[in-house]
Write a protein that holds these residues in place. Sequence first.
Motif: not given
Length: 82
Positions: A19-28, A38-43, A67-68
């Motif tokens: 899913l991170c490949a489809q979102t803003d990498p800065e969140a991670f 936000e990153a952990k929610r996506i993970c 991996g969250g």
Amino acid sequence: MVSLGEDDAEEQDWQERALCAQTDPEAFFPEKGGSTREAKRICSGCEVRAECLDYALAHDERFGIWGGLSERERRRLRRAVS
């Protein structure tokens, strides 16, 4: 033409489904002290979360959410397993 080995092909497969490949990498990769929420929610909803965490642990990723888990959480996990 470069031929991918089996491990490389598997690695690329899970990364493409992440899913991170489809979102803003800065969140991670938040700034020091920044929120990881936000990153952990996506993970948490990602089908390749386990593969991602395995990759981060195997490659000693020191930055970002993988991996969250944050780098600190991954370090704690490594110590608990050792």
